[in-house]
Design a protein around this motif. Structure first.
Motif, PDB file in Angstrom:
ATOM      1  N   GLY A  35      -2.429  -5.462  -8.143  1.00 27.65           N
ATOM      2  CA  GLY A  35      -2.931  -6.055  -6.923  1.00 27.65           C
ATOM      3  C   GLY A  35      -1.810  -6.656  -6.103  1.00 27.65           C
ATOM      4  O   GLY A  35      -0.682  -6.806  -6.580  1.00 27.65           O
ATOM      5  N   ASN A  95      -7.948   6.477  -1.269  1.00 26.84           N
ATOM      6  CA  ASN A  95      -8.106   5.163  -0.650  1.00 26.84           C
ATOM      7  C   ASN A  95      -8.012   5.352   0.865  1.00 26.84           C
ATOM      8  O   ASN A  95      -7.012   5.868   1.363  1.00 26.84           O
ATOM      9  CB  ASN A  95      -6.997   4.230  -1.151  1.00 26.84           C
ATOM     10  N   SER A 116       0.845  -1.195   0.000  1.00 25.47           N
ATOM     11  CA  SER A 116       0.000   0.000   0.000  1.00 25.47           C
ATOM     12  C   SER A 116       0.875   1.237   0.000  1.00 25.47           C
ATOM     13  O   SER A 116       1.862   1.305   0.729  1.00 25.47           O
ATOM     14  CB  SER A 116      -0.886   0.019   1.247  1.00 25.47           C
ATOM     15  N   ASP A 126      -7.449  -2.620 -11.940  1.00 24.55           N
ATOM     16  CA  ASP A 126      -7.016  -2.496 -10.540  1.00 24.55           C
ATOM     17  C   ASP A 126      -7.904  -3.439  -9.744  1.00 24.55           C
ATOM     18  O   ASP A 126      -9.084  -3.171  -9.541  1.00 24.55           O
ATOM     19  CB  ASP A 126      -7.168  -1.053 -10.064  1.00 24.55           C
ATOM     20  N   ASP A 147      -8.199  -4.040  -6.762  1.00 24.25           N
ATOM     21  CA  ASP A 147      -8.728  -3.565  -5.481  1.00 24.25           C
ATOM     22  C   ASP A 147     -10.183  -3.112  -5.622  1.00 24.25           C
ATOM     23  O   ASP A 147     -10.875  -2.937  -4.624  1.00 24.25           O
ATOM     24  CB  ASP A 147      -7.900  -2.404  -4.937  1.00 24.25           C
ATOM     25  N   SER A 170      -2.260   2.332  -8.011  1.00 22.60           N
ATOM     26  CA  SER A 170      -3.449   2.934  -8.622  1.00 22.60           C
ATOM     27  C   SER A 170      -3.097   4.160  -9.453  1.00 22.60           C
ATOM     28  O   SER A 170      -3.608   4.334 -10.571  1.00 22.60           O
ATOM     29  CB  SER A 170      -4.481   3.304  -7.551  1.00 22.60           C
TER      30      SER A 170
END
Length: 167
Positions: free
Chosen positions: A75, A110, A10, A30, A32, A15
């Protein structure tokens, strides 16, 4: 047909990178977002673990094997290794932990990483998971570089997007 997995912890910029690749005409997914990930109970019953919906990922890759169109998938899930034989590249985006935590603290796209518990998870994942991703990666890109340089590197790996690569 080129299929490239963009993976990393992360805050590495997966992204953001995919958004710019899409803007250049590449097909990007993506994982997610959009139901690509399912929560699966751990074998010991001590929680759940996100993993790719293998049928959906298999169908996505199969579609692109016939299309001739480059595909970027982003991912970081435990079962992604099952698809490594079907991928042309596994690209690890990385940055030092302090950089990741700083990015996560200020990002607005996010919500993950805003709580102390989530930040602790990120610290643990960098220590435990990132070395596994690194060992499987075919390319590692330090995301302290300008985003445009990162996207240029990925575009070089994929070749031109379908809209530019066909007569």
């Amino acid at each position: 047909m080129t299929v490239i997995l963009v993976t990393g912890m992360s805050g590495t910029g997966k992204s953001s990178t995919l958004n710019l690749l899409a803007g250049r005409g590449y097909r990007v997914v993506d994982t997610d977002f959009g139901g690509w990930i399912e929560q699966v109970p751990l074998p010991d019953g001590a929680g759940i673990e996100p993993q790719w919906n293998e049928e959906r990922i298999e169908a996505l890759i199969s579609e692109h094997e016939q299309s001739g169109e480059p595909l970027f998938i982003a991912g970081a899930v435990w079962n992604q290794y099952k698809f490594y034989p079907r991928l042309d590249q596994v690209v690890l985006l990385s940055a030092p932990l302090d950089v990741l935590l700083e990015r996560i603290a200020v990002r607005e796209t996010n919500p993950f990483g805003k709580t102390e518990e989530e930040r602790g998870r990120i610290v643990a994942d960098v220590a435990e998971i990132e070395p596994l991703l690194r060992s499987a990666a075919t390319v590692e890109i330090d995301t302290r570089k300008p985003l445009a340089d990162i996207v240029d590197h990925l575009a070089e790996l994929a070749g031109p997007p379908a809209s530019l690569g066909r007569p």
